[in-house]
Design a protein around this motif. Sequence first.
Motif, short mmCIF file in Angstrom:
data_model
loop_
_atom_site.label_atom_id
_atom_site.label_comp_id
_atom_site.label_asym_id
_atom_site.label_seq_id
_atom_site.Cartn_x
_atom_site.Cartn_y
_atom_site.Cartn_z
N THR A 215 0.70 -1.38 -0.01
CA THR A 215 -0.17 0.16 -0.15
C THR A 215 0.81 1.07 -0.06
N SER A 216 0.33 2.40 -0.02
CA SER A 216 1.02 3.69 0.01
C SER A 216 1.82 3.66 1.23
N ARG A 217 1.27 2.78 2.39
CA ARG A 217 2.12 3.51 3.68
C ARG A 217 3.21 2.46 3.77
N ASN A 218 3.53 1.45 3.13
CA ASN A 218 4.63 0.56 3.14
C ASN A 218 5.33 0.35 1.99
N VAL A 219 5.01 0.99 0.71
CA VAL A 219 5.60 0.84 -0.74
C VAL A 219 7.26 1.30 -0.47
N ASP A 220 7.23 2.27 0.32
CA ASP A 220 8.66 2.91 0.18
C ASP A 220 9.69 1.85 0.86
N ASP A 221 9.30 1.00 2.19
CA ASP A 221 9.94 0.03 2.68
C ASP A 221 10.16 -1.16 1.90
N VAL A 222 9.12 -1.57 1.05
CA VAL A 222 9.11 -2.77 0.21
C VAL A 222 10.03 -2.43 -0.92
N VAL A 223 9.99 -1.25 -1.64
CA VAL A 223 11.08 -0.78 -2.58
C VAL A 223 12.60 -1.00 -2.00
N GLN A 248 15.84 -11.16 -12.53
CA GLN A 248 14.81 -10.84 -13.18
C GLN A 248 13.27 -10.80 -12.63
N LEU A 249 13.10 -11.73 -11.59
CA LEU A 249 11.97 -11.78 -10.86
C LEU A 249 11.79 -10.50 -10.12
N LEU A 250 13.06 -9.92 -9.48
CA LEU A 250 12.99 -8.79 -8.71
C LEU A 250 12.79 -7.38 -9.48
N ILE A 251 13.34 -7.41 -10.63
CA ILE A 251 12.88 -6.44 -11.74
C ILE A 251 11.44 -6.43 -12.14
N LYS A 252 10.96 -7.43 -12.32
CA LYS A 252 9.25 -7.56 -12.60
C LYS A 252 8.68 -6.97 -11.47
N SER A 253 9.11 -7.57 -10.04
CA SER A 253 8.36 -7.21 -9.08
C SER A 253 8.42 -5.49 -8.84
N ILE A 254 9.54 -5.05 -9.04
CA ILE A 254 9.70 -3.51 -8.87
C ILE A 254 8.96 -2.76 -9.85
N HIS A 255 8.89 -3.41 -10.95
CA HIS A 255 8.19 -2.91 -12.08
C HIS A 255 6.59 -2.72 -11.78
N ARG A 256 6.19 -3.89 -11.09
CA ARG A 256 4.57 -3.88 -10.94
C ARG A 256 4.29 -2.77 -9.72
N ILE A 257 5.31 -2.75 -8.82
CA ILE A 257 5.07 -1.51 -7.85
C ILE A 257 4.96 -0.30 -8.41
N ALA A 258 5.99 -0.09 -9.21
CA ALA A 258 6.29 1.44 -9.85
C ALA A 258 4.80 1.86 -10.73
N ILE A 259 4.25 0.73 -11.44
CA ILE A 259 3.25 0.88 -12.34
C ILE A 259 2.02 1.23 -11.55
N LYS A 260 1.85 0.73 -10.07
CA LYS A 260 0.94 0.65 -9.37
C LYS A 260 0.98 1.92 -8.55
N PHE A 261 1.88 2.38 -8.31
CA PHE A 261 2.44 3.50 -7.23
C PHE A 261 3.05 4.60 -7.85
N VAL A 262 2.49 5.65 -8.19
CA VAL A 262 3.01 6.96 -8.85
C VAL A 262 4.10 7.48 -8.10
N GLU A 263 3.93 7.44 -6.83
CA GLU A 263 4.80 8.07 -6.03
C GLU A 263 6.21 7.61 -5.97
N VAL A 264 6.32 6.51 -6.26
CA VAL A 264 7.69 5.69 -6.20
C VAL A 264 8.28 5.40 -7.66
N ALA A 265 7.29 5.66 -8.78
CA ALA A 265 7.73 5.33 -10.07
C ALA A 265 8.93 5.93 -10.14
#
Length: 316
Positions: A215-223, A248-265
């Motif tokens: 979520t927007s509350r924990n996205v920074d910590d996850v990234v 590759q798996l990590l890159i795809k996961s980080i990709h998914r987060i960025a597309i979902k949360f503009v604040e970290v894109a």
Amino acid sequence: EQMVPSVRSCLEYRHAYVRKYAILAVYSIYKVSAHLIPDACEIIDSFLIAETDPICKRNAFLGLAELDRESALNYLQENITSIETLDSLLQDAFIEFIRRDAIRTPTLKPQYVDLLKDLLGATTSNEVVFEAAMALTVLTNDPVVLVEVATKLIDLAVKVSDNNVKLIVLQRIEDIHTRNPGSLEELTLDILRALGAQDLDVRAKALDISLELVTSRNVDDVVKLLKKELQITVDNAHNDDKSLEYRQLLIKSIHRIAIKFVEVAADVVSLLLDFISDLSSTAASGVISFAKQVVEKYPQLREEILQNLIATLAHL
């Protein structure tokens, strides 16, 4: 009929190996021909009190639970105060009885939930932890209890060495989230502890679950955590196929987060561009495609991302 006296005598045989089958034989005979051994419930009840071997006690309780619910419940209630100290085999048998009886007797469900919570917190048996956790997910939707259950399952997924068990436990955690969306958000980073496993399927499962909880509350910590994992794969001197697949798996996961949360894109694109010189051509191409996708989706980030890209090209 001719076997009944021998079965009865074997209940006191000196070897537990014989006794554990003798008590099951009492149950089986009663189920087939109750008139041959009409006092089966009393026999099993007495056997439970006198027996010391854990397997024998487990078999006896399972038989009693099938034949006489009241006697089984009485035995359970008599041992509630010491349930944490009982052998794990008997604890498992108790859990199975509780799980079924709570459905048949809803009025006892609150007491059973409390008992299972106590057992979950006290036991040192991985199997008992798993079974108690599964029973609790069936008996309650209380978010507090579900977080406690999921925390224990996460510890189990991290601790056990068998990758198949890890996957099963992670699947159960995902089931809890599916049935109770939002209840496990606070455990997102804890679930990512499973990335310590070497098996790619386990890592992929942990990432899939965690990304559903971001979520927007924990996205920074996850990234930040995923960045750390990505750095480890880059620093790894042994860039074997498994390490490259994990990257590759990590890159795809980080990709998914960025597309979902503009604040970290923008930060995520910058992060991946920093690593691009250390990536394979396939991975680097994926990063560029990802940057293009972010630029197209978030026009307000174009200038910053293009500047980062130009700066990166100078170092390639």
